[in-house]
Design a protein around this motif. Sequence first.
Motif, PDB file in Angstrom:
ATOM      1  N   ARG A 118       9.112  -0.157  -5.301  1.00 40.16           N
ATOM      2  CA  ARG A 118       9.574  -1.549  -5.246  1.00 40.16           C
ATOM      3  C   ARG A 118      10.466  -1.758  -4.009  1.00 40.16           C
ATOM      4  O   ARG A 118      10.347  -2.755  -3.307  1.00 40.16           O
ATOM      5  N   LYS A 119      11.338  -0.788  -3.739  1.00 37.12           N
ATOM      6  CA  LYS A 119      12.235  -0.888  -2.582  1.00 37.12           C
ATOM      7  C   LYS A 119      11.438  -0.787  -1.279  1.00 37.12           C
ATOM      8  O   LYS A 119      11.716  -1.498  -0.312  1.00 37.12           O
ATOM      9  N   LYS A 121       8.356  -1.685  -0.824  1.00 33.21           N
ATOM     10  CA  LYS A 121       7.637  -2.955  -0.665  1.00 33.21           C
ATOM     11  C   LYS A 121       8.577  -4.019  -0.106  1.00 33.21           C
ATOM     12  O   LYS A 121       8.182  -4.833   0.729  1.00 33.21           O
ATOM     13  N   LYS A 122       9.795  -3.990  -0.560  1.00 30.40           N
ATOM     14  CA  LYS A 122      10.788  -4.974  -0.130  1.00 30.40           C
ATOM     15  C   LYS A 122      11.029  -4.908   1.387  1.00 30.40           C
ATOM     16  O   LYS A 122      11.212  -5.936   2.037  1.00 30.40           O
ATOM     17  N   ILE A 123      11.026  -3.689   1.950  1.00 29.79           N
ATOM     18  CA  ILE A 123      11.243  -3.567   3.396  1.00 29.79           C
ATOM     19  C   ILE A 123       9.931  -3.576   4.185  1.00 29.79           C
ATOM     20  O   ILE A 123       9.933  -3.394   5.397  1.00 29.79           O
ATOM     21  N   SER A 127       2.691  -2.189   0.331  1.00 32.25           N
ATOM     22  CA  SER A 127       2.261  -3.510  -0.141  1.00 32.25           C
ATOM     23  C   SER A 127       1.741  -3.388  -1.564  1.00 32.25           C
ATOM     24  O   SER A 127       1.697  -2.294  -2.130  1.00 32.25           O
ATOM     25  N   GLU A 128       1.303  -4.511  -2.080  1.00 33.19           N
ATOM     26  CA  GLU A 128       0.796  -4.556  -3.441  1.00 33.19           C
ATOM     27  C   GLU A 128      -0.481  -5.368  -3.424  1.00 33.19           C
ATOM     28  O   GLU A 128      -0.594  -6.364  -2.703  1.00 33.19           O
ATOM     29  N   THR A 138       0.121  -0.411  -5.983  1.00 32.70           N
ATOM     30  CA  THR A 138       0.786  -0.196  -4.706  1.00 32.70           C
ATOM     31  C   THR A 138      -0.219   0.363  -3.717  1.00 32.70           C
ATOM     32  O   THR A 138      -0.985   1.276  -4.046  1.00 32.70           O
ATOM     33  N   LEU A 184      19.444  -1.380  -1.790  1.00 31.60           N
ATOM     34  CA  LEU A 184      18.866  -2.696  -1.530  1.00 31.60           C
ATOM     35  C   LEU A 184      18.722  -3.481  -2.830  1.00 31.60           C
ATOM     36  O   LEU A 184      18.324  -2.938  -3.848  1.00 31.60           O
ATOM     37  N   ASP A 185      19.022  -4.747  -2.769  1.00 32.43           N
ATOM     38  CA  ASP A 185      18.800  -5.611  -3.953  1.00 32.43           C
ATOM     39  C   ASP A 185      17.629  -6.526  -3.748  1.00 32.43           C
ATOM     40  O   ASP A 185      17.230  -6.885  -2.743  1.00 32.43           O
TER      41      ASP A 185
END
Length: 185
Positions: A118-119, A121-123, A127-128, A138, A184-185
Amino acid sequence: MEGNQTKLLESKQVLEKLAHGINPIDGSDITTDQLLNNPQVIRHLFVLLNFLDSELEKQKKIKNRKRTKKVVLTLTPEQLEKVLLPKGPIGINEFAQAVNLVIDENISKKLSGAIINRKLKKIGVLSEEKINDSKTRTVVNDNSIAYGIESMESYYNGEPYQRVVFNDIGKEFLLKNIINLMGLD
């Protein structure tokens, strides 16, 4: 819950007075009431008091547990040095398991592959893609290879799929950046 605890404490105080032969209303000794001087009734009052004590203690522990919630991940540089990763390309869950072997579970929650993904993907490193209406998976993207992340064919229930794996560069990237990623949030 706070209201329940107050009610339990008040009830406990009344039962304690009754069990000890004291009128909870005016504090006088109960001497004439046969029912409240009956040993069987008094014994049951003490059973209830023990139960209330255990319930109050449970609520106290729950409250303390919420107050001292564990951080998602706490790792010292010394612990990071002790992480032993398997040779060759590995999946994210294998990485998380290796890290979990060195963390102090009294201070830190265990790490999971899903959280790391998840983290990432955030940066924008992973990808998803949608599999169907309710499921996603993922996948690597154009940025992944620069971070040492690639896909390789694997099988699940006899069906082929592209498994996301971390080569030596990817494992090093994760080790060096895991603490920052988890922040990271």
